[in-house]
Design a protein around this motif. Structure first.
Motif, short mmCIF file in Angstrom:
data_model
loop_
_atom_site.label_atom_id
_atom_site.label_comp_id
_atom_site.label_asym_id
_atom_site.label_seq_id
_atom_site.Cartn_x
_atom_site.Cartn_y
_atom_site.Cartn_z
N PRO A 128 -4.61 11.86 5.06
CA PRO A 128 -5.29 11.25 3.91
C PRO A 128 -6.74 10.93 4.20
N LYS A 129 -7.51 10.86 3.12
CA LYS A 129 -8.92 10.48 3.24
C LYS A 129 -9.21 9.25 2.35
N VAL A 130 -9.30 9.44 1.02
CA VAL A 130 -9.68 8.33 0.14
C VAL A 130 -8.52 7.94 -0.78
N ASP A 131 -8.24 8.76 -1.79
CA ASP A 131 -7.21 8.43 -2.78
C ASP A 131 -5.85 8.16 -2.15
N ARG A 132 -5.51 8.90 -1.10
CA ARG A 132 -4.17 8.79 -0.50
C ARG A 132 -4.03 7.57 0.41
N ILE A 133 -5.11 6.83 0.59
CA ILE A 133 -5.05 5.51 1.22
C ILE A 133 -5.25 4.44 0.15
N ALA A 134 -6.18 4.69 -0.79
CA ALA A 134 -6.46 3.71 -1.85
C ALA A 134 -5.23 3.47 -2.72
N CYS A 135 -4.51 4.53 -3.08
CA CYS A 135 -3.34 4.36 -3.96
C CYS A 135 -2.22 3.57 -3.28
N PRO A 136 -1.87 3.87 -2.02
CA PRO A 136 -0.88 3.01 -1.36
C PRO A 136 -1.32 1.56 -1.24
N TRP A 137 -2.62 1.33 -1.00
CA TRP A 137 -3.10 -0.06 -0.99
C TRP A 137 -2.84 -0.72 -2.34
N LEU A 138 -3.18 -0.04 -3.43
CA LEU A 138 -2.98 -0.59 -4.77
C LEU A 138 -1.50 -0.89 -5.02
N ILE A 139 -0.63 0.03 -4.63
CA ILE A 139 0.80 -0.14 -4.85
C ILE A 139 1.33 -1.31 -4.04
N ARG A 140 0.97 -1.39 -2.77
CA ARG A 140 1.47 -2.47 -1.92
C ARG A 140 0.95 -3.84 -2.37
N ARG A 141 -0.26 -3.91 -2.86
CA ARG A 141 -0.84 -5.20 -3.23
C ARG A 141 -0.50 -5.62 -4.66
N PHE A 142 -0.28 -4.68 -5.58
CA PHE A 142 -0.12 -5.05 -6.99
C PHE A 142 1.15 -4.52 -7.66
N VAL A 143 1.84 -3.60 -7.03
CA VAL A 143 2.97 -2.95 -7.70
C VAL A 143 4.30 -3.22 -6.98
N ASP A 144 4.39 -2.78 -5.74
CA ASP A 144 5.61 -2.95 -4.96
C ASP A 144 5.24 -3.22 -3.51
N PRO A 145 5.31 -4.47 -3.07
CA PRO A 145 4.88 -4.80 -1.71
C PRO A 145 5.72 -4.13 -0.63
N ASN A 146 6.91 -3.64 -0.99
CA ASN A 146 7.80 -3.01 -0.01
C ASN A 146 7.82 -1.49 -0.13
N ALA A 147 6.89 -0.92 -0.86
CA ALA A 147 6.87 0.52 -1.10
C ALA A 147 6.81 1.32 0.19
N VAL A 148 7.44 2.50 0.18
CA VAL A 148 7.46 3.41 1.31
C VAL A 148 6.60 4.63 0.96
N PHE A 149 5.81 5.09 1.94
CA PHE A 149 4.94 6.25 1.71
C PHE A 149 5.25 7.33 2.74
N LEU A 150 5.49 8.54 2.23
CA LEU A 150 5.78 9.69 3.06
C LEU A 150 4.59 10.64 3.01
N TYR A 151 4.05 10.98 4.17
CA TYR A 151 2.96 11.95 4.26
C TYR A 151 3.53 13.24 4.84
N VAL A 152 3.42 14.34 4.08
CA VAL A 152 4.03 15.60 4.50
C VAL A 152 3.04 16.74 4.28
#
Length: 272
Positions: A128-152
């Motif tokens: 990841p560079k920008v969006d693929r770090i920014a979006c998980p940050w947004l999800i963990r802070r505002f959507v689902d603090p326990n969200a899981v992210f898979l990078y493939v």
């Protein structure tokens, strides 16, 4: 007026999205939740009926409990949490008070299915560079603090999403992706209904860094430089994500609290 065991909506709103935000627990009844399936951003939905079973998971942590109006369900659940070792408060006037204050509410209809542990699972391209770090940050802070992210591998994102019940994001031809001039971070803010002035300001920075538009904000090149630097520092994408969480925490707090502040040391005093 807030007491030592309650917190106002205005004060809670200042905590949401920050690195040290308390656990937010919504214990509305299923009937009340069915009437309005939105959540206070960052909340998890649990049942008050089983607090004696799950409450120990929050021992030693700070928690805010909300029900419909901040009465018996929230009060009782918070009392149980304190009994089990948590520092628990209730949201003054509950969900209805938050809604009356016209504060953001998360549209849960847009959430992907949760796994057996109640977590949303997301999948995207590796390195990841920008969006693929920014979006998980947004999800963990505002959507689902326990969200899981898979990078493939990029070629496997859709197939992994199908096999592992994960929502693909930031690739072409999926729901969570760029739309016109908007990047995926913009789209998530809009679809989840969580827009606030600080998040929209941050979205402009992310868009400028992610889409080669440094003209959108003078800070965008700095965000891009920091993002590219992190991608060179870490071979492990999840380690990079953890480091990136701190980066976006800092940019968010700047967007919210510090845009008017300048730095003027050393001062350019005229010599005698």
């Amino acid at each position: 007026m807030s007491t030592f065991t309650t917190i106002s909506s205005e004060k809670l709103a200042r905590l949401i999205g920050t690195a040290n935000a308390p656990v937010l627990i919504d214990v509305r009844t299923e009937e009340d939740f069915a009437a309005d399936r939105r959540l206070i951003p960052g909340s998890i939905k649990l049942s008050h009926e089983t607090v004696a079973e799950w409450g120990g998971d929050f021992a030693g942590r700070s928690a805010i409990v909300s029900c419909l109006r901040g009465a018996k369900l929230a009060q009782g659940t918070a009392a149980w949490l304190r009994q089990l070792g948590a520092e628990a408060e209730t949201l003054e006037d509950g969900f209805e008070g938050w809604k009356a204050a016209k504060l953001p509410l998360l549209d849960t209809r847009k959430l992907p299915p949760r796994d057996a542990k109640g977590r949303t699972v997301w999948v995207t391209r590796a390195r990841p560079k920008v969006d693929r770090i920014a979006c998980p940050w947004l999800i963990r802070r505002f959507v689902d603090p326990n969200a899981v992210f898979l990078y493939v591998a990029p070629s496997e994102v859709v197939a992994v999403g199908q096999r592992f019940n994960a929502a693909p994001f930031d690739i072409e031809n999926v729901f969570w992706s760029h739309r016109g001039e908007l990047c995926t971070f913009d789209v998530m803010i809009e679809e989840f209904g969580i827009a606030t002035p600080p998040l929209l300001r941050l979205a402009t920075l992310v868009r400028g860094a992610d889409t080669a538009r440094p003209d959108l904000a003078p800070e965008a090149p700095g965000l891009l430089a920091a993002s590219l630097g992190l991608s060179r520092m870490y071979d492990d994408d999840l380690e990079q994500l953890e480091a990136g969480m701190l980066l976006y925490d800092a940019f968010y707090r700047w967007c919210r609290d510090a845009t008017a502040e300048t730095h003027n040391w050393p001062t350019n005093k005229a010599k005698a």
